[in-house]
Design an enzyme around this catalytic site. Sequence first.
Site, PDB file in Angstrom:
ATOM      1  N   ARG A  50       0.806  -1.231   0.000  1.00  0.00           N
ATOM      2  CA  ARG A  50       0.000   0.000   0.000  1.00  0.00           C
ATOM      3  C   ARG A  50       0.835   1.276   0.000  1.00  0.00           C
ATOM      4  O   ARG A  50       0.583   2.202  -0.769  1.00  0.00           O
ATOM      5  CB  ARG A  50      -0.907   0.060   1.245  1.00  0.00           C
ATOM      6  CG  ARG A  50      -2.193  -0.656   1.111  1.00  0.00           C
ATOM      7  CD  ARG A  50      -2.569  -1.235   2.450  1.00  0.00           C
ATOM      8  NE  ARG A  50      -1.585  -2.246   2.798  1.00  0.00           N
ATOM      9  CZ  ARG A  50      -1.676  -3.519   2.404  1.00  0.00           C
ATOM     10  NH1 ARG A  50      -2.716  -3.911   1.742  1.00  0.00           N
ATOM     11  NH2 ARG A  50      -0.725  -4.395   2.689  1.00  0.00           N
ATOM     12  N   THR A  51       1.797   1.339   0.910  1.00  0.00           N
ATOM     13  CA  THR A  51       2.496   2.621   1.108  1.00  0.00           C
ATOM     14  C   THR A  51       3.269   2.995  -0.159  1.00  0.00           C
ATOM     15  O   THR A  51       3.158   4.114  -0.658  1.00  0.00           O
ATOM     16  CB  THR A  51       3.433   2.529   2.326  1.00  0.00           C
ATOM     17  OG1 THR A  51       2.687   2.018   3.425  1.00  0.00           O
ATOM     18  CG2 THR A  51       4.002   3.887   2.681  1.00  0.00           C
ATOM     19  N   LYS A  79      25.600  -4.253  -1.554  1.00  0.00           N
ATOM     20  CA  LYS A  79      27.065  -4.346  -1.688  1.00  0.00           C
ATOM     21  C   LYS A  79      27.766  -3.680  -0.519  1.00  0.00           C
ATOM     22  O   LYS A  79      28.991  -3.570  -0.497  1.00  0.00           O
ATOM     23  CB  LYS A  79      27.520  -3.657  -2.983  1.00  0.00           C
ATOM     24  CG  LYS A  79      26.914  -4.208  -4.243  1.00  0.00           C
ATOM     25  CD  LYS A  79      27.416  -3.381  -5.435  1.00  0.00           C
ATOM     26  CE  LYS A  79      26.426  -3.368  -6.560  1.00  0.00           C
ATOM     27  NZ  LYS A  79      26.681  -2.270  -7.509  1.00  0.00           N
ATOM     28  N   ARG A 100      11.259   3.718   3.440  1.00  0.00           N
ATOM     29  CA  ARG A 100      10.933   2.752   4.511  1.00  0.00           C
ATOM     30  C   ARG A 100      12.203   1.998   4.853  1.00  0.00           C
ATOM     31  O   ARG A 100      12.930   1.540   3.956  1.00  0.00           O
ATOM     32  CB  ARG A 100       9.855   1.773   4.054  1.00  0.00           C
ATOM     33  CG  ARG A 100       9.622   0.653   5.063  1.00  0.00           C
ATOM     34  CD  ARG A 100       8.398  -0.181   4.743  1.00  0.00           C
ATOM     35  NE  ARG A 100       7.175   0.568   4.993  1.00  0.00           N
ATOM     36  CZ  ARG A 100       5.957   0.042   4.882  1.00  0.00           C
ATOM     37  NH1 ARG A 100       5.812  -1.221   4.512  1.00  0.00           N
ATOM     38  NH2 ARG A 100       4.885   0.775   5.131  1.00  0.00           N
ATOM     39  N   HIS A 128       5.035   5.817  11.576  1.00  0.00           N
ATOM     40  CA  HIS A 128       4.545   5.675  10.203  1.00  0.00           C
ATOM     41  C   HIS A 128       3.586   6.843   9.960  1.00  0.00           C
ATOM     42  O   HIS A 128       2.369   6.669   9.891  1.00  0.00           O
ATOM     43  CB  HIS A 128       3.833   4.322  10.070  1.00  0.00           C
ATOM     44  CG  HIS A 128       3.562   3.871   8.673  1.00  0.00           C
ATOM     45  ND1 HIS A 128       3.697   4.677   7.566  1.00  0.00           N
ATOM     46  CD2 HIS A 128       3.139   2.663   8.195  1.00  0.00           C
ATOM     47  CE1 HIS A 128       3.375   3.988   6.473  1.00  0.00           C
ATOM     48  NE2 HIS A 128       3.022   2.762   6.831  1.00  0.00           N
TER      49      HIS A 128
HETATM   50  N1   CP Z   1      -0.139  -0.071   5.919  1.00  0.00           N
HETATM   51  C1   CP Z   1       1.047  -0.348   5.343  1.00  0.00           C
HETATM   52  O1   CP Z   1       2.078   0.247   5.696  1.00  0.00           O
HETATM   53  O2   CP Z   1       0.973  -1.289   4.373  1.00  0.00           O
HETATM   54  P1   CP Z   1       2.204  -1.778   3.482  1.00  0.00           P
HETATM   55  O3   CP Z   1       3.174  -2.469   4.421  1.00  0.00           O
HETATM   56  O4   CP Z   1       1.618  -2.695   2.465  1.00  0.00           O
HETATM   57  O5   CP Z   1       2.838  -0.566   2.892  1.00  0.00           O
END
Ligand code: CP
Length: 302
Positions: A50-51, A79, A100, A128
Amino acid sequence: MNKSLVSIIDYNKDEILSILNSAQQFEANPNNDLLAGKVVATLFFEPSTRTRLSFETAVVRLGGKVIGFSDAATSSASKGESLNDTIHMVSCYADAIVMRHPLEGAARFASEISPVPIINAGDGANQHPSQTLLDLYSILKTQGTLENLNICMVGDLKYGRTVHSLVHAMSHFNPTFKFIAPEELKIPEEYRVFCKKNKINFSESVELNDNFNDADILYMTRVQKERFQDLMEYEHVKNVYTLHNDMLDNTKSNLKILHPLPRVNEINMDVDSNGKAYYFQQAQNGLYVRQAILSKVLNVID
Ligand code: CP
């Protein structure tokens, strides 16, 4: 000025409400050229559906271009290149970086060395913030207000970064929290201290049952397998709570069930057709909220 979004506490209440207002406008009109000529890098050192895809869709629908990687194994991090050098390099190519990373604090570090804005797409079990803004948008859309709500959070409150960010964000709106988690996955002490310091009412329980009948929002979370050092411990708690449709019979009519997704076993599929289920719409809302975030950090709207 570097407008990075690393933690939800980087935004005050007015800035949060401004993002939600922009998101509403993007929902009405998600396709335009606000990011024409801009390049956004998405660096995902951990898996995501999603993110990453909603950020990338947000850029494309605003006329910008996306570069990046969805798997660190395909980057030179594999590497041995340091995060410091990766950020220095990518900031030569992109106008903003969505990242991320499994390490708590990685996004803050990146924001301190990067000449372009960093958007934290999740740093370990820490924060998040873009998820939190879409959670707030979903709560506002379904409840008509963010003020004075009963929010019940269920599952992995120890490692669930979306929970941690949401506790901080809701503190502006006089919530009452109920934290439901097994002993092993209780919300960390720092969040209990935060609630007390900010005079936020909260209670804790290990039982799900009908413990959420007074809730306006039921926020279910996945047990975060990837954060456990000891997989035996994960096996012990992995199916601790499962929400079934018949458990919703005595809940409030305005209740909405949120989940940041992905789900594993926390919500049975028989809940999906209940009008109180909102997790797929919640994920869709992420597109509009991320358009608002990108527009803010790239300074293309006020
Ligand atoms: N909610 C969320 O962070 O989903 P993903 O891990 O799929 O990005």
